[in-house]
Design an enzyme around this catalytic site. Sequence first.
Site, PDB file in Angstrom:
ATOM      1  N   ALA A  10       0.842  -1.127  -0.078  1.00  0.00           N
ATOM      2  CA  ALA A  10       0.026   0.064  -0.041  1.00  0.00           C
ATOM      3  C   ALA A  10       0.781   1.115  -0.176  1.00  0.00           C
ATOM      4  O   ALA A  10       0.606   2.300   0.797  1.00  0.00           O
ATOM      5  CB  ALA A  10      -1.037   0.049   1.370  1.00  0.00           C
ATOM      6  N   ASN A  95      13.921  -8.601  -1.630  1.00  0.00           N
ATOM      7  CA  ASN A  95      12.621  -8.544  -2.257  1.00  0.00           C
ATOM      8  C   ASN A  95      12.415  -9.969  -2.890  1.00  0.00           C
ATOM      9  O   ASN A  95      11.152 -10.306  -2.956  1.00  0.00           O
ATOM     10  CB  ASN A  95      12.956  -7.462  -3.465  1.00  0.00           C
ATOM     11  CG  ASN A  95      12.561  -6.003  -3.078  1.00  0.00           C
ATOM     12  OD1 ASN A  95      12.255  -5.829  -1.774  1.00  0.00           O
ATOM     13  ND2 ASN A  95      12.783  -5.042  -4.129  1.00  0.00           N
ATOM     14  N   ARG A 151       6.411   5.679 -21.668  1.00  0.00           N
ATOM     15  CA  ARG A 151       7.435   6.987 -21.439  1.00  0.00           C
ATOM     16  C   ARG A 151       8.045   7.002 -22.841  1.00  0.00           C
ATOM     17  O   ARG A 151       7.969   8.263 -23.250  1.00  0.00           O
ATOM     18  CB  ARG A 151       8.633   6.353 -20.677  1.00  0.00           C
ATOM     19  CG  ARG A 151       8.304   6.030 -19.189  1.00  0.00           C
ATOM     20  CD  ARG A 151       9.537   5.797 -18.498  1.00  0.00           C
ATOM     21  NE  ARG A 151       9.120   6.110 -16.845  1.00  0.00           N
ATOM     22  CZ  ARG A 151       9.352   5.109 -15.947  1.00  0.00           C
ATOM     23  NH1 ARG A 151      10.217   3.986 -16.247  1.00  0.00           N
ATOM     24  NH2 ARG A 151       9.095   5.514 -14.721  1.00  0.00           N
ATOM     25  N   HIS A 175      13.435  -5.266 -18.174  1.00  0.00           N
ATOM     26  CA  HIS A 175      13.064  -3.632 -17.540  1.00  0.00           C
ATOM     27  C   HIS A 175      14.260  -3.401 -16.987  1.00  0.00           C
ATOM     28  O   HIS A 175      14.839  -3.418 -15.584  1.00  0.00           O
ATOM     29  CB  HIS A 175      11.982  -4.002 -16.314  1.00  0.00           C
ATOM     30  CG  HIS A 175      11.448  -2.625 -16.312  1.00  0.00           C
ATOM     31  ND1 HIS A 175      11.096  -1.614 -16.756  1.00  0.00           N
ATOM     32  CD2 HIS A 175      11.115  -2.222 -14.595  1.00  0.00           C
ATOM     33  CE1 HIS A 175      10.601  -0.833 -16.174  1.00  0.00           C
ATOM     34  NE2 HIS A 175      10.455  -0.904 -15.100  1.00  0.00           N
TER      35      HIS A 175
HETATM   36  N1  APR Z   1       4.132  -7.767   2.667  1.00  0.00           N
HETATM   37  C1  APR Z   1       3.253  -6.621   2.656  1.00  0.00           C
HETATM   38  N2  APR Z   1       3.651  -5.382   1.910  1.00  0.00           N
HETATM   39  C2  APR Z   1       5.120  -5.100   2.068  1.00  0.00           C
HETATM   40  C3  APR Z   1       5.940  -6.250   2.479  1.00  0.00           C
HETATM   41  C4  APR Z   1       5.289  -7.272   2.800  1.00  0.00           C
HETATM   42  N3  APR Z   1       6.137  -8.405   3.094  1.00  0.00           N
HETATM   43  N4  APR Z   1       7.009  -5.823   2.486  1.00  0.00           N
HETATM   44  C5  APR Z   1       7.106  -4.496   2.101  1.00  0.00           C
HETATM   45  N5  APR Z   1       5.596  -4.198   1.952  1.00  0.00           N
HETATM   46  C6  APR Z   1       5.201  -2.968   1.643  1.00  0.00           C
HETATM   47  C7  APR Z   1       5.676  -1.619   2.392  1.00  0.00           C
HETATM   48  O1  APR Z   1       5.300  -1.860   3.597  1.00  0.00           O
HETATM   49  C8  APR Z   1       5.187  -0.550   1.544  1.00  0.00           C
HETATM   50  O2  APR Z   1       4.096   0.113   1.965  1.00  0.00           O
HETATM   51  O3  APR Z   1       5.146  -2.322   0.179  1.00  0.00           O
HETATM   52  C9  APR Z   1       5.105  -1.111  -0.001  1.00  0.00           C
HETATM   53  C10 APR Z   1       5.961  -0.528  -0.676  1.00  0.00           C
HETATM   54  O4  APR Z   1       5.520   0.740  -1.018  1.00  0.00           O
HETATM   55  P1  APR Z   1       6.838   2.046  -1.222  1.00  0.00           P
HETATM   56  O5  APR Z   1       8.013   1.816  -0.430  1.00  0.00           O
HETATM   57  O6  APR Z   1       6.000   3.191  -1.326  1.00  0.00           O
HETATM   58  O7  APR Z   1       7.369   1.553  -2.690  1.00  0.00           O
HETATM   59  P2  APR Z   1       6.596   2.031  -4.343  1.00  0.00           P
HETATM   60  O8  APR Z   1       7.122   3.263  -4.714  1.00  0.00           O
HETATM   61  O9  APR Z   1       5.248   1.740  -4.098  1.00  0.00           O
HETATM   62  O10 APR Z   1       7.245   0.742  -5.329  1.00  0.00           O
HETATM   63  C11 APR Z   1       6.867  -0.492  -4.978  1.00  0.00           C
HETATM   64  O11 APR Z   1       7.269  -1.162  -7.239  1.00  0.00           O
HETATM   65  O12 APR Z   1       7.774   0.002  -9.040  1.00  0.00           O
HETATM   66  C12 APR Z   1       8.239  -0.974  -8.332  1.00  0.00           C
HETATM   67  O13 APR Z   1      10.601  -0.393  -7.704  1.00  0.00           O
HETATM   68  C13 APR Z   1       9.386  -0.440  -7.150  1.00  0.00           C
HETATM   69  O14 APR Z   1       9.992  -2.415  -6.176  1.00  0.00           O
HETATM   70  C14 APR Z   1       9.109  -1.257  -6.015  1.00  0.00           C
HETATM   71  C15 APR Z   1       7.780  -1.334  -5.913  1.00  0.00           C
END
Ligand code: APR
Length: 311
Positions: A10, A95, A151, A175
């Site tokens: 989220a 990840n 893009r 990518h």
């Molecule tokens: N289970 C559920 N949610 C998780 C977990 C998990 N085990 N680990 C991390 N998260 C959640 C985090 O708590 C965070 O809210 O994933 C979310 C990631 O959100 P952001 O840090 O805002 O990252 P964002 O910009 O949304 O990018 C997410 O998409 O485009 C790709 O490179 C980017 O890998 C990245 C992903």
Amino acid sequence: MNKKVTVIGAGNVGATTAQRLVEKELCDVVLIDILDGIPQGKSLDLTEAAPIEKHDSHIIGTNDYEISKDSDIIIITAGIARKPGMSRDDLLATNTKIMTQVTKNVTKFSPDAIIIIVSNPLDAMCHVAFNASNFSKNKVIGMAGVLDSARFRAFISMELNVSVENIHAFVLGGHGDTMVPLPRYSTVSGIPITELISKEKINEIVKRTANGGAEIVSLLKSGSAFYAPASAAVEMAEAILKDKKKILPCAAYLKGEYGINDLFIGVPVKLGKNGIEEIIEIKLTDQEDSALKKSAAAVKSLVADLEKISL
Ligand code: APR
């Protein structure tokens, strides 16, 4: 009954994806995160926007995977971004663990769903989700090419001052820096851009496209792109939910297509209710083919690194 899409993560990409899904009234959404309060708070906020945005899609935020039961589509954006001092291998290991855990948790409750992967490194994360889910290859799809080609299209529109709606563009490969934009198959109202833009300018646009993610990161200083990635994930979800048979560039598991085996990489696919319904093989020039093979080699080496990670 409305279709059901679960978005995991989220954060910026996940919350924006959820917002676009409900505001387009495509489905009901379950937004899941490991953090308590974030998916609940963002979902409530989006619910309170619904009367103004005039939609009746429902969204619920939770930390409980059971709520996602019987989803039609699962969009995974969970993960962490690379932090200062963190090596690429550390990021891959972290990840990979998140993707494995999330995929197992969510597929337990939605064994018939289609998975769209957004988390990076994209092509490698597709492999992780594919292995952790045991789903068939048509049901695990990576979001990359739709974003990269959007893009490319935006930059072509800026260059020619024409509507983005007139522009189609094609991008193949992984990518990352090795992606393969195809100017020959990129058109403005059917006219190849090679007829409209100089070779030098096309090369500049191609370079900017391949560097598109990094350009945003360097402007934002912290965090990475999310508006366009969310739009791209939603376009894919819409094609599946509405069984549109839309041809889009996506990361797909190749079994011999383009001479590539057992690897997720970006190619044109037909998206419909069964996920990837066809992989479209287009004829490449020798130069394009060798650029695609180079990109595949880069993805392959990342996938080989996955085997060293203990879960
Ligand atoms: N289970 C559920 N949610 C998780 C977990 C998990 N085990 N680990 C991390 N998260 C959640 C985090 O708590 C965070 O809210 O994933 C979310 C990631 O959100 P952001 O840090 O805002 O990252 P964002 O910009 O949304 O990018 C997410 O998409 O485009 C790709 O490179 C980017 O890998 C990245 C992903």
